[in-house]
Scaffold this motif. Sequence first.
Motif, PDB file in Angstrom:
ATOM      1  N   HIS A  88      78.281 -49.278  80.101  1.00 46.09           N
ATOM      2  CA  HIS A  88      77.522 -48.977  80.359  1.00 46.09           C
ATOM      3  C   HIS A  88      76.163 -49.243  81.014  1.00 46.09           C
ATOM      4  CE1 HIS A  88      73.952 -47.061  77.783  1.00 46.09           C
ATOM      5  NE2 HIS A  88      73.116 -48.104  77.861  1.00 46.09           N
ATOM      6  N   ALA A 118      77.206 -47.375  84.516  1.00 46.96           N
ATOM      7  CA  ALA A 118      77.383 -45.916  84.106  1.00 46.96           C
ATOM      8  C   ALA A 118      75.672 -45.439  84.496  1.00 46.96           C
ATOM      9  CB  ALA A 118      77.992 -45.352  83.448  1.00 46.96           C
ATOM     10  N   LYS A 119      75.262 -45.908  83.873  1.00 48.54           N
ATOM     11  CA  LYS A 119      73.797 -45.634  83.431  1.00 48.54           C
ATOM     12  C   LYS A 119      72.535 -46.259  84.851  1.00 48.54           C
ATOM     13  CE  LYS A 119      70.480 -45.712  80.285  1.00 48.54           C
ATOM     14  NZ  LYS A 119      68.725 -46.452  80.617  1.00 48.54           N
ATOM     15  N   THR A 158      81.338 -45.113  87.691  1.00 45.45           N
ATOM     16  CA  THR A 158      82.479 -44.954  86.531  1.00 45.45           C
ATOM     17  C   THR A 158      83.811 -44.485  86.498  1.00 45.45           C
ATOM     18  OG1 THR A 158      82.257 -42.423  87.034  1.00 45.45           O
ATOM     19  CG2 THR A 158      80.185 -43.070  85.881  1.00 45.45           C
ATOM     20  N   ALA A 177      79.676 -45.874  76.941  1.00 42.34           N
ATOM     21  CA  ALA A 177      80.746 -45.904  78.441  1.00 42.34           C
ATOM     22  C   ALA A 177      81.240 -44.992  78.765  1.00 42.34           C
ATOM     23  CB  ALA A 177      81.350 -47.008  78.483  1.00 42.34           C
ATOM     24  N   ALA A 224      80.081 -41.397  79.412  1.00 42.41           N
ATOM     25  CA  ALA A 224      80.886 -41.635  80.906  1.00 42.41           C
ATOM     26  C   ALA A 224      81.218 -41.575  81.992  1.00 42.41           C
ATOM     27  CB  ALA A 224      80.018 -42.755  81.264  1.00 42.41           C
ATOM     28  N   ILE A 253      84.345 -43.640  81.332  1.00 45.24           N
ATOM     29  CA  ILE A 253      84.773 -45.191  82.025  1.00 45.24           C
ATOM     30  C   ILE A 253      85.637 -45.536  80.773  1.00 45.24           C
ATOM     31  CG2 ILE A 253      84.302 -47.274  81.597  1.00 45.24           C
ATOM     32  CD1 ILE A 253      81.338 -46.967  82.231  1.00 45.24           C
TER      33      ILE A 253
END
Length: 410
Positions: free
Chosen positions: A43, A46-47, A52, A189, A192, A194
């Motif tokens: 998470h 990505a954030k 990703t 996730a 995004a 993933i």
Amino acid sequence: MSPRTPGAELPEHPDFLWRNPEPKRSYDVIVVGGGGHGLATAHYLAKNHGITNVAVLEKGWLAGGNMARNTTIIRSNYLWDESAGIYEHALKLWEGLAEELDYPILFSQRGVLNLAHSLQDVRDSVRRVEANRLNGVDAEWLDADGVKEVCPIVNISPDVRYPVLGATYQPRAGIAKHDHVAWGLARSADAAGIDIIQNCEVTGLDVVGGRVVGVQTNLGPIAAGKVALCSAGHTSVLAAMAGIELPVQSHPLQALVSELLEPVHPTVVMSNAVHVYVSQAHKGELVMGAGIDAYNSYTQRGAFHIIEEQMAAALELFPVFARAHVLRTWGGIVDVSPDASPIIGLSPVDNLYLNCGWGTGGFKATPGVGWVYAHTIAHDTPHPLNAPFSLDRFTTGALVDEHGAAAVAH
């Protein structure tokens, strides 16, 4: 909310929180372990870092290991600066995590009491309260009457084996719903881009010239620019595949829940002396845990005498529970380091990262460790909060000894 059958490529559907794709042959980052820490790491990759092209590999089902086998206690009142730093960072993230994920994690800040039963307990507890305050952690010392005020069902009679002399109290501490946390992180996730790959067991690590280049799995080889180990009690087994001997030992840790009861227990109570911790879950069951089984094991079960002892301890503190019935018991696998603190950071193999040794403190650290582990992976250097928890502290002697604050399993 059930996940899809592995390998199925179904159209988007509100019943599914994440996809179950076939693994690609190569990723920028592979996270080994689909529990809370692995999902939080994905998470925040990505954030926070825009990474990703990531796969989270889970040998069973998502969050079916320790994430589903703990007692969900969240607190940050640890003794040393290093521990308080990372756990307080995690607690602050917990306080905004439901909004961040746009998913209900049922975080309940009902407070945690750590009981003191001897004069030495009192001295150690007051010392920890003062250390917490210096680190900006909410903490206070309560006498026995104060304990009774916070939790009226605790037995504070002086005529018991270990009378309650007082307790530390952290009001911002509490519990969360572990499966909701996992689902919310997995959904984020997945959104995004993933890949979360279940039923994918890592059977080997490919190391060439001192650098990890991929993993072997039961679904075939997968190449990777970076590999992050994040599988709790089995991390030492995985690290050994790369020739790394970690200073951790894996033990079973048991817990149990009672039948559903009306709300009677307003907080979380922990005791080192009688060795039990008790809270009441959202649905009404009492959740109890104790210490680890003494033997080393990778099984998700433990010895019966541990359950007997923790129930006897619970009845010393809470005589009102005498007629409650046990609904079920379970066990997890905890990996314990020599100083009862985690190992988070680089490994002797280039681009291979370690997150292990949390013992019984893993769940409470979930968002915090995801944050700092993602930073470590993205920048190939530790975040300031996890820099003290490097593997080399066991050779330099810069230990972070949290046996006192972590001794009662949570």
